[in-house]
Design a protein around this motif. Structure first.
Motif, PDB file in Angstrom:
ATOM      1  N   THR A 422       2.981  13.834  13.324  1.00  0.00           N
ATOM      2  CA  THR A 422       1.580  13.837  14.014  1.00  0.00           C
ATOM      3  C   THR A 422       0.655  12.862  12.780  1.00  0.00           C
ATOM      4  N   LEU A 423       0.669  13.408  11.634  1.00  0.00           N
ATOM      5  CA  LEU A 423      -0.097  12.711  10.670  1.00  0.00           C
ATOM      6  C   LEU A 423       0.432  11.277  10.322  1.00  0.00           C
ATOM      7  N   PHE A 424       1.709  11.324  10.294  1.00  0.00           N
ATOM      8  CA  PHE A 424       2.432   9.938   9.956  1.00  0.00           C
ATOM      9  C   PHE A 424       2.060   8.957  10.867  1.00  0.00           C
ATOM     10  N   PHE A 425       2.272   9.194  12.363  1.00  0.00           N
ATOM     11  CA  PHE A 425       2.123   8.017  13.136  1.00  0.00           C
ATOM     12  C   PHE A 425       0.645   7.701  13.152  1.00  0.00           C
ATOM     13  N   LYS A 426      -0.325   8.811  13.061  1.00  0.00           N
ATOM     14  CA  LYS A 426      -1.653   8.644  13.234  1.00  0.00           C
ATOM     15  C   LYS A 426      -2.003   7.722  11.898  1.00  0.00           C
ATOM     16  N   THR A 427      -1.551   7.988  10.715  1.00  0.00           N
ATOM     17  CA  THR A 427      -1.680   7.116   9.526  1.00  0.00           C
ATOM     18  C   THR A 427      -1.259   5.579   9.807  1.00  0.00           C
ATOM     19  N   LEU A 428       0.100   5.181  10.481  1.00  0.00           N
ATOM     20  CA  LEU A 428       0.413   3.767  10.679  1.00  0.00           C
ATOM     21  C   LEU A 428      -0.527   3.314  11.923  1.00  0.00           C
ATOM     22  N   ASN A 429      -1.022   4.157  12.845  1.00  0.00           N
ATOM     23  CA  ASN A 429      -1.967   3.527  13.792  1.00  0.00           C
ATOM     24  C   ASN A 429      -3.216   3.252  13.269  1.00  0.00           C
ATOM     25  N   THR A 430      -3.609   3.942  12.251  1.00  0.00           N
ATOM     26  CA  THR A 430      -5.170   3.814  11.565  1.00  0.00           C
ATOM     27  C   THR A 430      -4.832   2.607  10.797  1.00  0.00           C
ATOM     28  N   TYR A 431      -3.741   2.359  10.135  1.00  0.00           N
ATOM     29  CA  TYR A 431      -3.662   1.228   9.057  1.00  0.00           C
ATOM     30  C   TYR A 431      -3.428   0.008   9.818  1.00  0.00           C
ATOM     31  N   LEU A 432      -2.736   0.212  10.900  1.00  0.00           N
ATOM     32  CA  LEU A 432      -2.665  -1.400  11.849  1.00  0.00           C
ATOM     33  C   LEU A 432      -3.827  -1.917  12.493  1.00  0.00           C
ATOM     34  N   ASN A 433      -4.607  -0.682  12.619  1.00  0.00           N
ATOM     35  CA  ASN A 433      -6.035  -1.020  13.701  1.00  0.00           C
ATOM     36  C   ASN A 433      -7.076  -1.078  12.905  1.00  0.00           C
ATOM     37  N   SER A 434      -6.973  -0.660  11.633  1.00  0.00           N
ATOM     38  CA  SER A 434      -8.432  -0.709  10.726  1.00  0.00           C
ATOM     39  C   SER A 434      -8.996  -1.884  10.594  1.00  0.00           C
ATOM     40  N   PRO A 435     -10.420  -2.177  10.861  1.00  0.00           N
ATOM     41  CA  PRO A 435     -11.066  -3.372  11.169  1.00  0.00           C
ATOM     42  C   PRO A 435     -10.937  -4.240   9.713  1.00  0.00           C
ATOM     43  N   ASP A 436     -10.537  -3.600   8.538  1.00  0.00           N
ATOM     44  CA  ASP A 436     -10.740  -4.623   7.542  1.00  0.00           C
ATOM     45  C   ASP A 436      -8.993  -5.006   7.324  1.00  0.00           C
ATOM     46  N   LEU A 437      -8.209  -4.488   8.174  1.00  0.00           N
ATOM     47  CA  LEU A 437      -6.635  -4.851   7.824  1.00  0.00           C
ATOM     48  C   LEU A 437      -6.033  -5.374   9.020  1.00  0.00           C
ATOM     49  N   ALA A 438      -6.745  -5.113  10.257  1.00  0.00           N
ATOM     50  CA  ALA A 438      -5.859  -5.690  11.793  1.00  0.00           C
ATOM     51  C   ALA A 438      -6.012  -7.031  11.688  1.00  0.00           C
ATOM     52  N   TYR A 439      -4.817  -7.759  11.982  1.00  0.00           N
ATOM     53  CA  TYR A 439      -4.640  -9.325  11.855  1.00  0.00           C
ATOM     54  C   TYR A 439      -5.088  -9.956  10.745  1.00  0.00           C
ATOM     55  N   GLY A 440      -4.898  -9.064   9.557  1.00  0.00           N
ATOM     56  CA  GLY A 440      -5.254  -9.601   8.172  1.00  0.00           C
ATOM     57  C   GLY A 440      -4.343  -9.265   7.284  1.00  0.00           C
ATOM     58  N   SER A 441      -4.423  -9.039   6.266  1.00  0.00           N
ATOM     59  CA  SER A 441      -3.541  -8.611   5.103  1.00  0.00           C
ATOM     60  C   SER A 441      -3.762  -7.319   4.276  1.00  0.00           C
ATOM     61  N   ALA A 442      -2.637  -6.500   3.949  1.00  0.00           N
ATOM     62  CA  ALA A 442      -2.984  -5.256   3.037  1.00  0.00           C
ATOM     63  C   ALA A 442      -2.028  -5.079   1.827  1.00  0.00           C
ATOM     64  N   SER A 443      -2.442  -4.173   1.042  1.00  0.00           N
ATOM     65  CA  SER A 443      -1.859  -4.065  -0.250  1.00  0.00           C
ATOM     66  C   SER A 443      -1.236  -2.567  -0.156  1.00  0.00           C
ATOM     67  N   THR A 444      -0.541  -2.038  -1.113  1.00  0.00           N
ATOM     68  CA  THR A 444      -0.145  -0.597  -1.104  1.00  0.00           C
ATOM     69  C   THR A 444      -1.141   0.158  -1.218  1.00  0.00           C
ATOM     70  N   GLU A 445      -2.115  -0.266  -1.996  1.00  0.00           N
ATOM     71  CA  GLU A 445      -3.340   0.689  -2.211  1.00  0.00           C
ATOM     72  C   GLU A 445      -4.029   0.940  -0.811  1.00  0.00           C
ATOM     73  N   ASP A 446      -4.159  -0.111   0.173  1.00  0.00           N
ATOM     74  CA  ASP A 446      -4.801   0.153   1.489  1.00  0.00           C
ATOM     75  C   ASP A 446      -4.090   1.070   2.195  1.00  0.00           C
ATOM     76  N   LEU A 447      -2.804   0.860   2.158  1.00  0.00           N
ATOM     77  CA  LEU A 447      -1.874   2.048   2.781  1.00  0.00           C
ATOM     78  C   LEU A 447      -2.127   3.567   2.397  1.00  0.00           C
ATOM     79  N   GLU A 448      -2.191   3.430   0.920  1.00  0.00           N
ATOM     80  CA  GLU A 448      -2.338   4.754   0.247  1.00  0.00           C
ATOM     81  C   GLU A 448      -3.899   5.414   0.668  1.00  0.00           C
ATOM     82  N   ARG A 449      -4.747   4.682   0.501  1.00  0.00           N
ATOM     83  CA  ARG A 449      -6.144   4.908   0.882  1.00  0.00           C
ATOM     84  C   ARG A 449      -6.163   5.728   2.443  1.00  0.00           C
TER      85      ARG A 449
END
Length: 651
Positions: A422-449
C-alpha cells in the motif's frame, strides 16, 4: 535501456576476506560514516571529464529538428531551431554539438550571428547583451556525417538492400547529430522532429505524426510533434521500409494507439508484441495512467542488440516479454520522471528492471516474480562500487548491468518489502505525480523525501547504505534456548561480517519459528553489528529460519536452523589463516569448558580459553602470532565430552 548481452556477461569470482576481530560500533556512527560518503559522492556530480552537464546558464523551452537523411552519402543536412531563455545576463551561450558536423550558419531571432565551433561545443555570440529571463530563438544550419559514439548514437545501415537509419543517443550521443543542451535534466517543453527521407522509406519519431508531405522530388517529410516535455537523449529518428502492426490501448475511458514498426523477420513475434496492451494496463494500475496517453506508445525496430526507451516509441533489436515490459516501464521511470544526472541512473534502470518482475507477478503469479528477483540478486552479487555511479565518464560504467540494473532492481524490491504494498505504490504514484518532479527530473534524495513523507518512516539508513554504500550484508545466524520452570526463552543471535561503507547494514529482519504443530513469523529491527533478539515460547522450536521470504539481498553463512545440540564445536573461520581466526561453539546449558590447541603429534601448544560459560553461542579468537605454520588440532572438553577439529596456520 537494456542490452541483452549484459544478461549473460561473464561472472566475476566473489572472494570473501578474512573474518577478523572487530570493535562495537553504534548504528548512529555507522550511518554518519555512510552520510559522509554520500556527501563526498554528491560533490563529484558534473566534475567528470566530458561535456556534461551543458550550458547551465540557459533554459531550453523548445526544439525543432528539421533533418534530411541522405543514405547514399551516409550524411545529413539539417537545421535545428532552439527557443531558450537566459538564467543570468549573457553575451553568448553554447550548445553541445559534435565536431564531426560542419556548421554553415547561425541566426538569433532571424538575424545572422557569429559563432565558434570546437571541442564539441558550439558557442553562439549574441548581437547584444540579454538580461536574465530574456528569451531568444536560435536557428543552426549544419551538415555532415554524424559521429557514432557511445552505444551507437547515429547509424547508417541497411536491411534487405534498403537504407536503415537509426539513433540511440543515451547518454551523451544527442550532440553527435543535433545541437542541444545535452543533459537529462534539461527538458524542453515540446519538440518537433521533421525527417526527410527517400519516398520508399518510413521515418519514425516521438509523439504524434502531424503530417506526411510528398516533396515531389523523390522524397517525403514526416513531421512528428512531441507535446510533452522531453529530454534530449529520448529524441530519436529511425527510418527504413517498415511493416506496421497496430494495436489499441483502452483504459478507463481513454483510448490510445500502440503503433509497431517492424521488419519482416519480426512478424513471428506478434504474440509477444500483442502483450504490450496487458503491460500498459498493469503498469497504469500500479504506477498511474500511462504518461503520454494523448499521443501514442509503440515499438520501432532498430539495429542495436537491446532496447531503448525513446519517449512514446521504444526502439528494439528483438522482442521478448522481459524486454518489452522493461522498456515500457521506462515511460514512467526515465521518461516522465528522468534521473537528474547519470550518477542517479538507477532511478531509471533499477525501476525498469524491477518492473519486469512486477509484470511477471501480475501476469503469472508470485513464483515467476520470486524467480526473476532471485536472478537479479545473483547478478547483483557481482556489483562493484555504490549504486550511485561515481564515474560517469564511462558509458560502460554508467550502464553496468550487475550494479545499475540488477542491484537497482533489488533495492526497489527491498523498499517494497519495507514499506508494504500500500505505502510502496502510494510512494511511487506520489513520486511520479509530484508537481516538482512530474515530466521533470529527480534524484535519489527526491525519492527518499517522498517515501518518508508518504510512509511516515525514517528511511535515511536505507538509502544511505543501499544507494551510497557498497556491497551487501553477510549474516551469521544461530539460536539457542533456555528452559525455565514454565516457559522457554529463545535467543536469536545475528551478526554481520564487517563491510567497508557501511561497516554493517541496518535493516528490519524477520525470523520464521517452526513448532511441532504451528509456525509464527517474528519481526525485529537489526541496527547493530552483533545483536541478540529474545522471545518467550511455549515449547522448544523445531527450527528457526532467518529471512524466510528472502526479503533482504544478502549472504547467509550459517544455515543450520535446527535446535542447538547439548555441545557443538564449529569449524574456525577463516581457515587457513595467519593473523586471527574465530572459533565458535554452542552449549545448551551452563557448563565448565576448556578449549586448547595441540600440534599434529598431540603436544599441547596453548590454552585458548577455559572457564564457566552460560548456555548459547560463543565466539573466541585465536592469534597465530608466535605459532609456526602447520596443521593443528583445537579441542573442546567438558564433563567428559571431547570435540576436536583441525585448523591450518599459513604464514
Amino acid at each position: 535501456l537494456e542490452n541483452k548481452n549484459s544478461l549473460f556477461m561473464t561472472k566475476l569470482q566473489f572472494i570473501l576476506f578474512f573474518f577478523s576481530l572487530t570493535f562495537s560500533l553504534s548504528a548512529q556512527d555507522n550511518l554518519r560514516i555512510v552520510e559522509y560518503e554520500k556527501k563526498q559522492l554528491s560533490k563529484q556530480i558534473g566534475t567528470q571529464k566530458n561535456d556534461y552537464p551543458g550550458d547551465s546558464t540557459i533554459d531550453v523551452k523548445y526544439y525543432k529538428i528539421n533533418i534530411a537523411l541522405l543514405p547514399s552519402s551516409t550524411s545529413i543536412k539539417s537545421d535545428v531551431t532552439v527557443k531558450l531563455l537566459f538564467k543570468i545576463p549573457a553575451n553568448n551561450f553554447f550548445l553541445d554539438l559534435s565536431d564531426a558536423l560542419m556548421v554553415d550558419s547561425v541566426f538569433i531571432n532571424d538575424a545572422k550571428t557569429s559563432f565558434a565551433h570546437g571541442k564539441n561545443i558550439l558557442r553562439i555570440n549574441l548581437p547584444h547583451a540579454y538580461s536574465a529571463d530574456d528569451s531568444v530563438t536560435a536557428q543552426i544550419y549544419y551538415n555532415g556525417s554524424p559521429a557514432s559514439t557511445g552505444m551507437g548514437s547515429f547509424t547508417f545501415s541497411s536491411y534487405n538492400g534498403e537504407p536503415f537509419v537509426y539513433t540511440l543517443s543515451e547518454p551523451y550521443g544527442a550532440k553527435d547529430w543535433w545541437p542541444c543542451k545535452d543533459t537529462p535534466a534539461a527538458k524542453a517543453d515540446s519538440a518537433d522532429i521533421w525527417i526527410t527521407v527517400p519516398q520508399n522509406l518510413t521515418a519514425v519519431s516521438n509523439g504524434t505524426l502531424a503530417v506526411r508531405t510528398n516533396n515531389l522530388n523523390g522524397t517525403v517529410t514526416y513531421k512528428w510533434h512531441e507535446s510533452y516535455p522531453i529530454a534530449t537523449y529520448l529524441i530519436a529518428v529511425t527510418a527504413t521500409q517498415f511493416t506496421t502492426h497496430d494495436l489499441t490501448f483502452n483504459y478507463k475511458g481513454y483510448s490510445m494507439p500502440v503503433n509497431n514498426f517492424l521488419l519482416d523477420e519480426d512478424l513471428q513475434f506478434i504474440p509477444s508484441i500483442d502483450k504490450t496492451t496487458d503491460m500498459l494496463r498493469i503498469f497504469s494500475d500500479c504506477y498511474g495512467l500511462y504518461p503520454f496517453i494523448k499521443e501514442k506508445y509503440g515499438h520501432v525496430r532498430f539495429g542495436w542488440g537491446g532496447g531503448m526507451e525513446h519517449q512514446t516509441i521504444t526502439s528494439v533489436g528483438y522482442f521478448s516479454e522481459e524486454l518489452i515490459a522493461h522498456e515500457l516501464s521506462h515511460q514512467w521511470f526515465g521518461d516522465k520522471v528522468t534521473c537528474k544526472n547519470w550518477n542517479n541512473i538507477w532511478l531509471n534502470e533499477g525501476f525498469a528492471t524491477f518492473s519486469a518482475a512486477l509484470y511477471y507477478q501480475q501476469m503469472y503469479g508470485n513464483r515467476q516474480y520470486d524467480s526473476y528477483i532471485n536472478a537479479q540478486m545473483n547478478y547483483a552479487l557481482n556489483a562493484k562500487g555504490s549504486l550511485f555511479v561515481k564515474d560517469i565518464s564511462s558509458v560502460d560504467n554508467i550502464f553496468n548491468y550487475n550494479r545499475t540494473y540488477a542491484k537497482g532492481a533489488v533495492v526497489v524490491y527491498m523498499l517494497r518489502n519495507i514499506l508494504g504494498d500500500t505505502l510502496f505504490f502510494k510512494t511511487l504514484n506520489t513520486y511520479l505525480n509530484s508537481p516538482d518532479l512530474a515530466y521533470g527530473s529527480a534524484s535519489t534524495e527526491d525519492l527518499e523525501r517522498i517515501a518518508e513523507q508518504v510512509s511516515g518512516k525514517d528511511l535515511q539508513y536505507f538509502f544511505s547504505e543501499w544507494v551510497y554504500g557498497e556491497n551487501y550484508p553477510m549474516y551469521d545466524f544461530t539460536w539457542d534456548y533456555e528452559k525455565k520452570s514454565d516457559s522457554t526463552i529463545v535467543n536469536l543471535r545475528l551478526s554481520q561480517l564487517e563491510n567497508t561503507s557501511p561497516l554493517f547494514f541496518t535493516m528490519p529482519v524477520q525470523f520464521k519459528v517452526y513448532y511441532k504443530d504451528k509456525e509464527r513469523t517474528l519481526s525485529f529491527f537489526n541496527d547493530k553489528k552483533e545483536q541478540v533478539f529474545s522471545f518467550l515460547a511455549d515449547e522448544i522450536p523445531q527450527a528457526i529460519e532467518f529471512d524466510p521470504e528472502n526479503f533482504i539481498f544478502k549472504k547467509l553463512f550459517n544455515t543450520d536452523n535446527k535446535p542447538p545440540q547439548s555441545f557443538e564445536l564449529m569449524q574456525n573461520y577463516p581457515n587457513p589463516f595467519n593473523g586471527l581466526t574465530t572459533i565458535t561453539f554452542k552449549i545448551a546449558s551452563e557448563r565448565k569448558i576448556k578449549l586448547k590447541l595441540f600440534d599434529i603429534l598431540g603436544n599441547e601448544v596453548k590454552t585458548i580459553t577455559e572457564g564457566v560459560f552460560p548456555s548459547g553461542l560463543h565466539k573466541v579468537y585465536l592469534s597465530g602470532e608466535g605459532i609456526a605454520s602447520g596443521v593443528y588440532i583445537y579441542r573442546l572438553t567438558s564433563d567428559g565430552i571431547e570435540l576436536s577439529k583441525k585448523l591450518v596456520i599459513l604464514k
